[in-house]
Design a protein around this motif. Structure first.
Motif, PDB file in Angstrom:
ATOM      1  N   GLY A   1       0.697  -1.499   0.117  1.00 18.03           N
ATOM      2  CA  GLY A   1      -0.136  -0.087   0.168  1.00 18.03           C
ATOM      3  C   GLY A   1       0.866   1.232   0.089  1.00 18.03           C
ATOM      4  N   LYS A   2       2.232   1.071   0.324  1.00 15.51           N
ATOM      5  CA  LYS A   2       3.005   2.238   0.220  1.00 15.51           C
ATOM      6  C   LYS A   2       4.328   1.718  -0.437  1.00 15.51           C
ATOM      7  N   SER A   3       5.009   2.357  -1.247  1.00 10.38           N
ATOM      8  CA  SER A   3       6.368   1.786  -1.549  1.00 10.38           C
ATOM      9  C   SER A   3       7.187   2.166  -0.492  1.00 10.38           C
ATOM     10  N   CYS A   4       8.338   1.429  -0.632  1.00 12.91           N
ATOM     11  CA  CYS A   4       9.691   1.645   0.448  1.00 12.91           C
ATOM     12  C   CYS A   4      10.306   2.779   0.026  1.00 12.91           C
ATOM     13  N   TYR A   5       9.833   3.999   0.700  1.00 11.89           N
ATOM     14  CA  TYR A   5      10.614   5.398   0.506  1.00 11.89           C
ATOM     15  C   TYR A   5      11.007   5.520   2.002  1.00 11.89           C
ATOM     16  N   LYS A   6      11.645   6.753   2.194  1.00 18.17           N
ATOM     17  CA  LYS A   6      12.092   6.782   3.345  1.00 18.17           C
ATOM     18  C   LYS A   6      10.809   7.231   4.407  1.00 18.17           C
ATOM     19  N   ASN A   7       9.618   7.805   3.821  1.00 17.99           N
ATOM     20  CA  ASN A   7       8.505   8.126   4.759  1.00 17.99           C
ATOM     21  C   ASN A   7       7.575   6.642   5.137  1.00 17.99           C
ATOM     22  N   ALA A   8       8.363   5.603   4.271  1.00 19.90           N
ATOM     23  CA  ALA A   8       7.345   4.112   4.745  1.00 19.90           C
ATOM     24  C   ALA A   8       7.665   3.807   5.977  1.00 19.90           C
TER      25      ALA A   8
HETATM   26  C1  LIG Z   1       6.555   9.624   0.380  1.00 23.46           C
HETATM   27  O1  LIG Z   1       7.495  10.005  -0.402  1.00 23.46           O
HETATM   28  C2  LIG Z   1       7.561  10.094  -1.626  1.00 23.46           C
HETATM   29  C3  LIG Z   1       8.782  10.401  -2.348  1.00 23.46           C
HETATM   30  O2  LIG Z   1       9.463  11.550  -1.729  1.00 23.46           O
HETATM   31  C4  LIG Z   1       6.353  10.952  -2.134  1.00 23.46           C
HETATM   32  O3  LIG Z   1       6.255  10.721  -3.565  1.00 23.46           O
HETATM   33  C5  LIG Z   1       4.983  10.474  -1.462  1.00 23.46           C
HETATM   34  O4  LIG Z   1       4.209  11.531  -1.622  1.00 23.46           O
HETATM   35  C6  LIG Z   1       5.250  10.491   0.166  1.00 23.46           C
HETATM   36  N1  LIG Z   1       4.161   9.899   0.882  1.00 23.46           N
HETATM   37  C7  LIG Z   1       3.768  10.441   1.751  1.00 23.46           C
HETATM   38  C8  LIG Z   1       2.418   9.919   2.449  1.00 23.46           C
HETATM   39  O5  LIG Z   1       4.260  11.433   2.436  1.00 23.46           O
END
Ligand SMILES: *[C@@H]1O[C@H](CO)[C@@H](O)[C@H](O)[C@H]1NC(C)=O
Ligand SMILES: *[C@@H]1O[C@H](CO)[C@@H](O)[C@H](O)[C@H]1NC(C)=O
Ligand SMILES: *[C@@H]1O[C@H](CO)[C@@H](O)[C@H](O)[C@H]1NC(C)=O
Ligand SMILES: *[C@@H]1O[C@H](CO)[C@@H](O)[C@H](O)[C@H]1NC(C)=O
Length: 370
Positions: A320-327
């Motif tokens: 449901g969310k990619s593995c970004y640093k905000n995941a």
């Molecule tokens: C998480 O980070 C990505 C890449 O920086 C961004 O595209 C995405 O909107 C962010 N998601 C949230 C929920 O903040």
């Protein structure tokens, strides 16, 4: 029984009688390779894709990618080391450099890794013309082989056969994306279609193996596909209310059966290549079986739930969310099999690599395959 490594042979060399020393040296020589050349996709890419995108933004360039072993993003799509790293370590070679950054200049004294994130086996034109399906991919097996040949011509003019004779070639895993992009792409894609093109994917992998053998390779490893029905993004995208669609481990039966059909065809192709090339060793690596070890007995490996991602969102499978640093990072990657919902953790890869190197998941355990 403890495994006999080249370094333990070296210690024996000091203490053993001359005759014994001779035997050990012969064993060590036979089992060693001077170089590894590898081809594949994001499962073993060690930096080609990240180099290719230059200054472009990508989560792969940021932590938590690389957090476990390198403590920094390393261009791998993993928290740590990937399969080819474990193979290099097993043969006492440095970790392979990605090929693209040094394609024009590198000497690649211990080999190179040509794998690129999101690569497919067949060319994108195949899917466009046959199925009107666009595979927007950065590379395919043909492109990787072309690069390999141009590198070889530069680093070993006139001695390609000799160089490849002392090398191990890892052909994949490749082909997984030929199915992933279809199954998880346009929802209108029928899940029955990929069975039609399995033979072409397998034939493409087979012709790549034949090409490297014709160039002089003597030892080629051909890995099969993983149990994709146990992969979080598949489990999330193909959820079913019908319990009989799931096996006793919670994996999707149909998708695992599909992987096994691909693998059966690939094994048959490996058999054909073997009889056609008696001077070469072509070895099938059973990544499906090796991965099922931690699906069946996760606790044995310290894994709590093999079907959820370590880094992702809060869906049932942590998708449901990619593995970004905000995941969300759900815990220490050492306790997970899936890293980001698609790719595995270093932990999972270490189990698979051990199963191929020393266990029963290669025709002959790879470390002793010489
Ligand atoms: C998480 O980070 C990505 C890449 O920086 C961004 O595209 C995405 O909107 C962010 N998601 C949230 C929920 O903040
Ligand atoms: C191919 O797909 C595109 C959209 O992806 C569609 O617009 C086009 O009509 C399709 N062509 C054929 C021949 O089906
Ligand atoms: C490859 O190596 C084997 C074993 O070391 C040797 O017998 C063979 O002659 C070599 N072939 C070539 C082409 O160098
Ligand atoms: C449930 O799935 C099984 C096999 O996966 C199938 O044979 C059966 O018809 C399905 N039942 C329903 C109610 O769809």
């Amino acid at each position: 029984m403890g495994r006999l490594t080249c370094s333990s042979s070296a210690i024996l060399l000091v203490v053993a009688v001359v005759l014994l020393v001779k035997a050990e040296v012969a064993l060590c020589d036979g089992c060693s390779y001077k170089r590894i050349f590898s081809f594949g996709d994001s499962i073993i890419d060690t930096g080609n894709f990240v180099f290719d995108i230059g200054n472009g933004q990508s989560p792969l360039k940021e932590l938590p990618f690389g957090m476990t072993f390198f403590k920094r993003p390393s261009g791998r799509i993993c928290d740590g080391r990937v399969l080819v790293d474990f193979y290099a370590e097993a043969f006492n070679l440095p970790l392979l450099p990605p090929s693209i950054p040094e394609e024009k200049t590198g000497q690649f004294a211990t080999g190179a890794n040509f794998a690129v994130f999101a690569s497919i086996a067949l060319p994108p034109s195949y899917y466009k013309s046959k199925y009107n399906f666009t595979m927007g991919v950065p590379s395919d097996l043909g492109a990787q082989l072309a690069s390999f040949k141009s590198v070889l011509a530069r680093i070993a003019p006139g001695s390609t056969k000799a160089v490849l004779n002392e090398s191990l070639v890892l052909m994949g895993e490749i082909g997984g994306n030929d199915y992933n992009f279809w199954f998880n792409g346009d929802p209108k894609n029928s899940r029955d279609t990929p069975d039609q093109y399995v033979p072409d994917v397998v034939a493409r992998i087979g012709s790549a193996v034949q090409e490297v053998i014709d160039l002089g390779a003597r030892a080629v490893v051909v890995p099969g596909n993983f149990p994709i029905g146990c992969v979080p993004v598949y489990l999330n995208a193909h959820q079913s209310g019908n319990q009989s669609d799931y096996d006793e481990h919670g994996c999707l039966r149909w998708y695992n059966d599909f992987s096994q059909r691909h693998n059966a065809a690939l094994k048959q192709e490996v058999g054909r290549l073997r009889s056609k090339n008696p001077g070469a060793k072509v070895i099938y690596a059973d990544y499906y079986g090796a991965a099922m070890q931690f699906v069946r007995n996760p606790q044995q490996f310290g894994i709590a739930d093999p079907l959820v991602a370590c880094c992702g969102g809060d869906g049932k499978y942590h998708t449901g969310k990619s593995c970004y640093k905000n995941a969300t990072l759900w815990g220490n990657p050492l306790g997970f099999a899936s890293w980001d919902g698609i790719h595995m953790t270093e932990k999972a890869y270490s189990i698979i690599a051990a199963g191929v190197l020393d266990g029963s998941f290669a025709d002959t355990p790879l470390r002793h395959f010489c």
